[in-house]
Enzyme design. Sequence first.
Site, mmCIF file in Angstrom:
data_model
loop_
_atom_site.group_PDB
_atom_site.id
_atom_site.type_symbol
_atom_site.label_atom_id
_atom_site.label_comp_id
_atom_site.label_asym_id
_atom_site.label_seq_id
_atom_site.Cartn_x
_atom_site.Cartn_y
_atom_site.Cartn_z
ATOM 1 N N GLN A 1 -4.339 -36.515 9.179
ATOM 2 C CA GLN A 1 -5.575 -37.262 9.411
ATOM 3 C C GLN A 1 -6.285 -36.735 10.653
ATOM 4 O OE1 GLN A 1 -6.679 -40.119 7.453
ATOM 5 N NE2 GLN A 1 -8.528 -39.534 8.533
ATOM 6 N N HIS B 1 -0.047 -39.542 12.363
ATOM 7 C CA HIS B 1 -0.704 -39.164 11.094
ATOM 8 C C HIS B 1 -1.434 -37.841 11.370
ATOM 9 C CE1 HIS B 1 -2.176 -39.419 7.162
ATOM 10 N NE2 HIS B 1 -2.952 -40.492 7.216
ATOM 11 N N CYS C 1 -10.352 -43.778 9.195
ATOM 12 C CA CYS C 1 -9.442 -42.994 8.351
ATOM 13 C C CYS C 1 -9.396 -43.526 6.918
ATOM 14 C CB CYS C 1 -8.041 -42.987 8.956
ATOM 15 S SG CYS C 1 -7.417 -44.640 9.321
ATOM 16 N N ARG D 1 -9.722 -34.160 4.474
ATOM 17 C CA ARG D 1 -8.270 -34.267 4.397
ATOM 18 C C ARG D 1 -7.709 -33.073 3.631
ATOM 19 N NH1 ARG D 1 -5.507 -38.893 4.958
ATOM 20 N NH2 ARG D 1 -3.813 -37.380 4.866
ATOM 21 N N ASP E 1 -9.750 -48.195 12.641
ATOM 22 C CA ASP E 1 -8.647 -48.184 11.666
ATOM 23 C C ASP E 1 -8.321 -49.651 11.373
ATOM 24 O OD1 ASP E 1 -6.439 -47.547 10.063
ATOM 25 O OD2 ASP E 1 -5.161 -46.906 11.724
ATOM 26 N N ARG F 1 5.584 -39.332 3.395
ATOM 27 C CA ARG F 1 5.026 -40.530 4.058
ATOM 28 C C ARG F 1 6.153 -41.544 4.154
ATOM 29 N NH1 ARG F 1 -0.631 -43.563 2.917
ATOM 30 N NH2 ARG F 1 -1.232 -41.791 4.200
HETATM 31 N N1 CP Z 1 -6.236 -42.159 5.409
HETATM 32 C C1 CP Z 1 -5.169 -42.160 4.605
HETATM 33 O O1 CP Z 1 -4.085 -41.644 4.931
HETATM 34 O O2 CP Z 1 -5.390 -42.770 3.403
HETATM 35 P P1 CP Z 1 -4.270 -43.118 2.340
HETATM 36 O O3 CP Z 1 -3.390 -44.170 2.953
HETATM 37 O O4 CP Z 1 -5.019 -43.630 1.134
HETATM 38 O O5 CP Z 1 -3.487 -41.880 2.032
HETATM 39 N N1 NVA Z 2 -2.754 -47.268 10.635
HETATM 40 C C1 NVA Z 2 -2.882 -47.239 9.193
HETATM 41 C C2 NVA Z 2 -3.379 -45.910 8.740
HETATM 42 C C3 NVA Z 2 -3.622 -45.782 7.262
HETATM 43 C C4 NVA Z 2 -4.079 -44.412 6.856
HETATM 44 C C5 NVA Z 2 -1.551 -47.564 8.551
HETATM 45 O O1 NVA Z 2 -0.523 -47.084 9.039
HETATM 46 O O2 NVA Z 2 -1.540 -48.299 7.563
#
Ligand code: CP
Ligand code: NVA
Length: 304
Positions: A131, A128, A261, A289, A222, A101
């Site tokens: 997701q 993502h 999400c 997930r 989101d 990430r």
């Molecule tokens: N939806 C998602 O990616 O959640 P986290 O940021 O908690 O991993």
């Molecule tokens: N768009 C959000 C998604 C989190 C899972 C972010 O990038 O923070």
Amino acid sequence: MKQDLLTFANWTPEAMADLLELAVTIKQSPASYSQVLAGKSIVALFEKPSLRTRVSFDIGINKLGGHMVYLDSQAGKLAGREDSVDMAANLSCWADAIVARVFSHSTLEQFSKAANIPVINALCDKYHPCQGLADYLTMYEQFGQTKGLTMAYVGDGNNVTHSLLIVGALLGCNQVVITPEGHEPDAEIVAHATTLAAKTGASITVSNSVDAAKGVNVIYADTWLSMGDDTPLATIKDKFMPYQVNDALMTLTGATHVMHCQPAHRDLEITSALIDGDKSLLMPQAENRMHGQNAILTHLLGAK
Ligand code: CP
Ligand code: NVA
């Protein structure tokens, strides 16, 4: 040759449908997949916070018989102590895959070049994909199909939006993306998703008006402010409030279900009542997930 999973953008509709089917099968018959990663170690490296992604990869990898090593960014961004390419090359000396990430998609591209093991995108600024897979698995379970359904994403058009567009296009799900002005999804990614959608007969619409969501099956929300975006909420709240996912929007559109999400911000982008109500698919999405990711890991690392 090793295969990465950075975006799904170069996948075919057939491959995407096969992966969705694999996720369903693994979810239904976990015992048959309990040794897929036996003896394998996967490094999961996070530049940003996570609950769902971190825990679902850790527990999921364990359920496939593998072992996960969690690396947080320790002191901010990865770049700083050593170059991303050196980090990735070192990790590939020991690990069988890297889950990452990161702030910038370019970091994943550098990892991909430097590591001779699969790299899996666990969220970046642009995508993502894990997701997206979990979300269409959830729709598939709810409706018995993905083809011919319509999802409306309402909010800030960025990483999650882009992956929903790509995976949805490959699975034949029509997409309506509704954002305030200036928050539209990346035009190049929309154009690419449109070419993918042409192969499955799906349609893609981008609009600034919530009226564009009339008649959709599912509304997706989101956060208005993504991780790493330091814009004060007060400066964007009035602009985004008309796009809140609430009972009025559900009534206007006739959508039967709501998705997010998470992490969700109650009574900002979505109302508490909808999160907790019977139209909510949030917890099935979170559960899926793990099943989606286990399908990705099985596809990339399992015996062929
Ligand atoms: N939806 C998602 O990616 O959640 P986290 O940021 O908690 O991993
Ligand atoms: N768009 C959000 C998604 C989190 C899972 C972010 O990038 O923070």
